[in-house]
Design a protein around this motif. Structure first.
Motif: not given
Ligand code: APR
Length: 229
Positions: A25, A174, A197
Motif C-alpha cells: 500500500w 496487523s 508475529d
Molecule cells: N512472519 C510473520 N509475520 C510477519 C512477518 C513474518 N516473516 N513479516 C511481517 N509480519 C507481520 C507484520 O509485523 C504485520 O503484523 O505481518 C503483518 C502484516 O500486516 P499487514 O501488512 O497489515 O497485512 P494483513 O494484516 O494481512 O492485512 C489485512 O488488509 O490490505 C488489506 O486485504 C488486505 O488481506 C489484507 C488485509
C-alpha cells in the motif's frame, strides 16, 4: 484448531505485506487498486495490478511456516482462515482453507461478483486477464477479490469455526482490517490463543494471548514444540 493468517504468513515466500515499510500500500494507492470505485474509474489498471500479483504466484513457493501449519493436521482438526489471496496454504497441503478476501487464482462477474455461477478458477495459462474477457453473464471478468467497502461473505463460516475452536492461532496479521480482526471476539473464553508475529500487534479485546514474537517459520517451530512436547 483455527488458524487466522495474514500477509506476514507469506512474507518469507517473498510476497510483500501491505502495511510494513515498503509494503504494497506504499507502492500502490489502495483506493485505486482495491476499491470498487477505483475499479470503476480505471478497470485496466486494477486488472493489470492483479495480473501482476497472479504472475508472482507462479514464482513463489510455500515457506516452512505454511508447511508446519499444514502439518498441524496430523494432530488437530484444522481450519485455516486466511486474509491472503495467494494459494500457498493449499499448496503446502492445508486441506480446509477459508479465504476471507478472495482468491487470486479466481475471476468473477463484474456485475454479480459473489454469484457462484460466475466464479471461475483460472489455469496458469489464463492468469493474464484482459479488458474484453467476459464472464458468463457478459460482464467484464474481474478479480475474485474482496475490495475495501465490499461485503465479506466468507466471514459467516469463519465465525462459526471460531465459535467452536479449542485452540486459536494468529499468524502475521496487523489486525487492522475488519471484520477479520474481530474474529478473536468469537473465540470462547478460556480457549488458548497464540499469536506469531515479529512485531508487536495490539489486541483490542484485552484478551490474554500467548505471543511468540518471531517470523512465521521460526514461530511455528516454537509453537509446535509448545503444543506437542
Ligand atoms: N512472519 C510473520 N509475520 C510477519 C512477518 C513474518 N516473516 N513479516 C511481517 N509480519 C507481520 C507484520 O509485523 C504485520 O503484523 O505481518 C503483518 C502484516 O500486516 P499487514 O501488512 O497489515 O497485512 P494483513 O494484516 O494481512 O492485512 C489485512 O488488509 O490490505 C488489506 O486485504 C488486505 O488481506 C489484507 C488485509
Amino acid at each position: 484448531m483455527v488458524v487466522l493468517t495474514g500477509a506476514g504468513m507469506s512474507a518469507e515466500s517473498g510476497i510483500s505485506t501491505f502495511r510494513d515499510a515498503g509494503g504494497l500500500w506504499e507502492k500502490y494507492p489502495v483506493e485505486q487498486v482495491a476499491t470498487p470505485e477505483g475499479y470503476a474509474a480505471n478497470p485496466k489498471l486494477v486488472i493489470d495490478f492483479y495480473n501482476e500479483r497472479r504472475k508472482q504466484l507462479s514464482h513463489v513457493k510455500p515457506n516452512h511456516g505454511h508447511e508446519l501449519v499444514a502439518e498441524l493436521e496430523r494432530y488437530f482438526q484444522v481450519t485455516v482462515v486466511t486474509q491472503n489471496v495467494d494459494n500457498l496454504h493449499e499448496r503446502a497441503g492445508s486441506s480446509q482453507v477459508i479465504h476471507l478476501h478472495g482468491e487470486l487464482t479466481k475471476v468473477t462477474s463484474s456485475w454479480q461478483p459473489n454469484d457462484p455461477r460466475f466464479i471461475k478458477e483460472l489455469t496458469p495459462d489464463e492468469y493474464e486477464v484482459k479488458i474484453g474477457d467476459v464472464a458468463d453473464d457478459g460482464s467484464q471478468l474481474r478479480p475474485f477479490i474482496v475490495w475495501f467497502g465490499e461485503s465479506v461473505p466468507m466471514i459467516e463460516p469463519a465465525i462459526e469455526h471460531c465459535m467452536e475452536a479449542d485452540v486459536f492461532l494468529i499468524i502475521g496479521t496487523s489486525l487492522n482490517v475488519y471484520p477479520a480482526a474481530g474474529l478473536l471476539n468469537y473465540v470462547p473464553d478460556g480457549v488458548p490463543v497464540y499469536l506469531i508475529d515479529p512485531n508487536h500487534v495490539p489486541i483490542a479485546s484485552g484478551r490474554q494471548v500467548h505471543v511468540i514474537q518471531k517470523g512465521a517459520s521460526e514461530g511455528m517451530e516454537e509453537l509446535m514444540k509448545l503444543l506437542l512436547e
